[in-house]
Design an enzyme around this catalytic site. Structure first.
Site, PDB file in Angstrom:
ATOM      1  N   ASN A  13      -5.711  14.045   2.945  1.00 38.41           N
ATOM      2  CA  ASN A  13      -6.049  14.065   1.519  1.00 38.41           C
ATOM      3  C   ASN A  13      -7.505  13.623   1.437  1.00 38.41           C
ATOM      4  O   ASN A  13      -7.810  12.447   1.563  1.00 38.41           O
ATOM      5  CB  ASN A  13      -5.146  13.090   0.749  1.00 38.41           C
ATOM      6  N   LYS A  15      -9.474  13.612  -1.043  1.00 39.70           N
ATOM      7  CA  LYS A  15      -9.902  13.040  -2.333  1.00 39.70           C
ATOM      8  C   LYS A  15     -11.226  13.710  -2.753  1.00 39.70           C
ATOM      9  O   LYS A  15     -11.389  14.891  -2.497  1.00 39.70           O
ATOM     10  CB  LYS A  15     -10.012  11.519  -2.207  1.00 39.70           C
ATOM     11  N   HIS A  98      -0.314  11.781  -7.081  1.00 42.36           N
ATOM     12  CA  HIS A  98      -0.985  10.747  -6.282  1.00 42.36           C
ATOM     13  C   HIS A  98      -1.266   9.530  -7.169  1.00 42.36           C
ATOM     14  O   HIS A  98      -1.560   9.670  -8.357  1.00 42.36           O
ATOM     15  CB  HIS A  98      -2.293  11.293  -5.697  1.00 42.36           C
ATOM     16  N   GLU A 100      -3.747   7.711  -7.484  1.00 39.87           N
ATOM     17  CA  GLU A 100      -5.062   7.711  -8.163  1.00 39.87           C
ATOM     18  C   GLU A 100      -5.014   8.585  -9.419  1.00 39.87           C
ATOM     19  O   GLU A 100      -5.694   8.303 -10.409  1.00 39.87           O
ATOM     20  CB  GLU A 100      -6.152   8.182  -7.184  1.00 39.87           C
ATOM     21  N   GLU A 170       3.659   6.247  -0.721  1.00 35.40           N
ATOM     22  CA  GLU A 170       2.349   5.616  -0.594  1.00 35.40           C
ATOM     23  C   GLU A 170       2.290   4.332  -1.420  1.00 35.40           C
ATOM     24  O   GLU A 170       2.031   4.383  -2.629  1.00 35.40           O
ATOM     25  CB  GLU A 170       1.268   6.577  -1.097  1.00 35.40           C
ATOM     26  N   GLY A 176      -6.407   3.007   0.884  1.00 33.75           N
ATOM     27  CA  GLY A 176      -7.846   2.783   0.956  1.00 33.75           C
ATOM     28  C   GLY A 176      -8.231   1.320   1.103  1.00 33.75           C
ATOM     29  O   GLY A 176      -9.398   0.964   0.968  1.00 33.75           O
ATOM     30  N   SER A 216      -3.648   3.870   4.405  1.00 37.95           N
ATOM     31  CA  SER A 216      -4.373   3.320   5.559  1.00 37.95           C
ATOM     32  C   SER A 216      -3.720   3.666   6.900  1.00 37.95           C
ATOM     33  O   SER A 216      -3.790   2.889   7.845  1.00 37.95           O
ATOM     34  CB  SER A 216      -4.555   1.802   5.422  1.00 37.95           C
ATOM     35  N   GLY A 237      -5.735   9.585   4.042  1.00 40.24           N
ATOM     36  CA  GLY A 237      -6.973   9.644   3.266  1.00 40.24           C
ATOM     37  C   GLY A 237      -8.179   9.497   4.168  1.00 40.24           C
ATOM     38  O   GLY A 237      -8.620  10.441   4.819  1.00 40.24           O
ATOM     39  N   GLY A 238      -8.706   8.278   4.239  1.00 42.18           N
ATOM     40  CA  GLY A 238      -9.936   7.993   4.983  1.00 42.18           C
ATOM     41  C   GLY A 238      -9.997   8.608   6.370  1.00 42.18           C
ATOM     42  O   GLY A 238     -11.006   9.228   6.746  1.00 42.18           O
TER      43      GLY A 238
HETATM   44  P1  PGA Z   1      -5.921   6.162   2.782  1.00 44.99           P
HETATM   45  O1  PGA Z   1      -5.418   7.115   1.599  1.00 44.99           O
HETATM   46  O2  PGA Z   1      -5.375   6.735   4.067  1.00 44.99           O
HETATM   47  O3  PGA Z   1      -7.402   6.207   2.712  1.00 44.99           O
HETATM   48  O4  PGA Z   1      -5.357   4.805   2.512  1.00 44.99           O
HETATM   49  C1  PGA Z   1      -4.135   7.670   1.625  1.00 44.99           C
HETATM   50  C2  PGA Z   1      -3.907   8.456   0.354  1.00 44.99           C
HETATM   51  O5  PGA Z   1      -4.319   8.012  -0.714  1.00 44.99           O
HETATM   52  O6  PGA Z   1      -3.296   9.549   0.379  1.00 44.99           O
END
Ligand code: PGA
Length: 255
Positions: A13, A15, A98, A100, A170, A176, A216, A237-238
């Site tokens: 993802n 973002k 999601h 966010e 999640e 994040g 994460s 994500g990251g």
């Molecule tokens: P993250 O994000 O791996 O950076 O924690 C995961 C996500 O929001 O899907």
């Protein structure tokens, strides 16, 4: 229930990251690194990156997804994209709900349900996100929160349609933040969600549905998280922005 019956799905993802040119270069770079994956590999990219991502992924084992879609087919919804638009450009997956989106863009369980239904109706595969906040975990209501989110999101969705849904657990406090849920915490909630699918549908559906963990997940902890019986993949994500890290996670899921 038999984990072997499910094919793991590792989805990036991105973002709001990477330009179209960066996307084209990145997908070409990551392609050979994941070519022998024994799991599904997906990148969910910003809308403007969909076309170059699809172009670069052609002929590979990488599928491309979007990060949201609207529930109406068309109309006066400035800034929105419909499921039909995504489908028309050969997008395969879409992330819905999601945290966010829920936190910054007023997404509710009801709109998550509407968006999910619209996406399924167009033949898209949905990565449906649920997860509790830190305050909810500390109040001891994680199970109630994620169960309510999933129940409302799946309202009106048939067992046949469920085959095109992946659930992503999640925990909001792990996204994040570098704070990963322990593998036991991830397993506990993924098992709760699978059990709910059994209650709402059947044992067969519960055994088939892919449930990812996200928050994460990285090259260092993926192995341990993915070893759990109810964790069938990851929403990353990251670590999905770096080809090497991402390919290590794909390898962990391919074991
Ligand atoms: P993250 O994000 O791996 O950076 O924690 C995961 C996500 O929001 O899907």
């Amino acid at each position: 229930m038999n984990k072997q019956k499910r094919t793991p799905v590792i989805a990036g993802n991105w973002k709001m990251n990477k330009t179209p040119a960066e996307t084209f270069a990145f997908i070409n770079e990551v392609k050979p690194l994941v070519a022998d994956a024994d799991c599904k590999v997906v990148f969910c990219v910003p809308f403007v990156d969909l076309a170059p991502a699809i172009e670069a992924a052609k002929g590979s084992n990488i599928a491309i997804g979007a990060q949201n879609c609207h529930f109406e087919k068309s109309g006066a919804f400035t800034g929105e994209i419909s499921a039909e638009m995504l489908k028309s450009m050969d997008v395969e997956y879409v992330i819905i709900g999601h945290s966010e989106r829920r936190q910054y863009f007023a997404e509710t369980n009801e709109t998550v349900n509407k968006r999910t239904r619209a996406a399924l109706a167009e033949g898209l595969k949905v990565i449906l996100c649920v997860g509790e906040t830190l305050a909810e975990r500390e109040a001891g209501i994680t199970s109630e929160i994620v169960s309510m989110q999933l129940k409302v999101a799946l309202n009106g969705i048939s067992a046949d349609e469920l085959e095109n849904i992946i659930i992503a657990y999640e925990p909001v406090w792990a996204i994040g933040t570098g704070k990963t849920a322990t593998s036991d915490q991830a397993e506990e909630v993924c098992a709760i969600l699978r059990n709910l699918v059994k209650e709402l549908y059947s044992e067969n559906e519960a055994e088939k549905i892919v449930i990812q963990y996200g928050g994460s997940m990285n090259a260092g902890n993926a192995d341990e998280l993915l070893s759990k019986p109810d964790v069938d993949g990851g929403l990353i994500g990251g670590a999905s922005l770096k080809s090497n890290d991402f390919s290590i996670i794909v390898k962990a899921a391919s074991k």
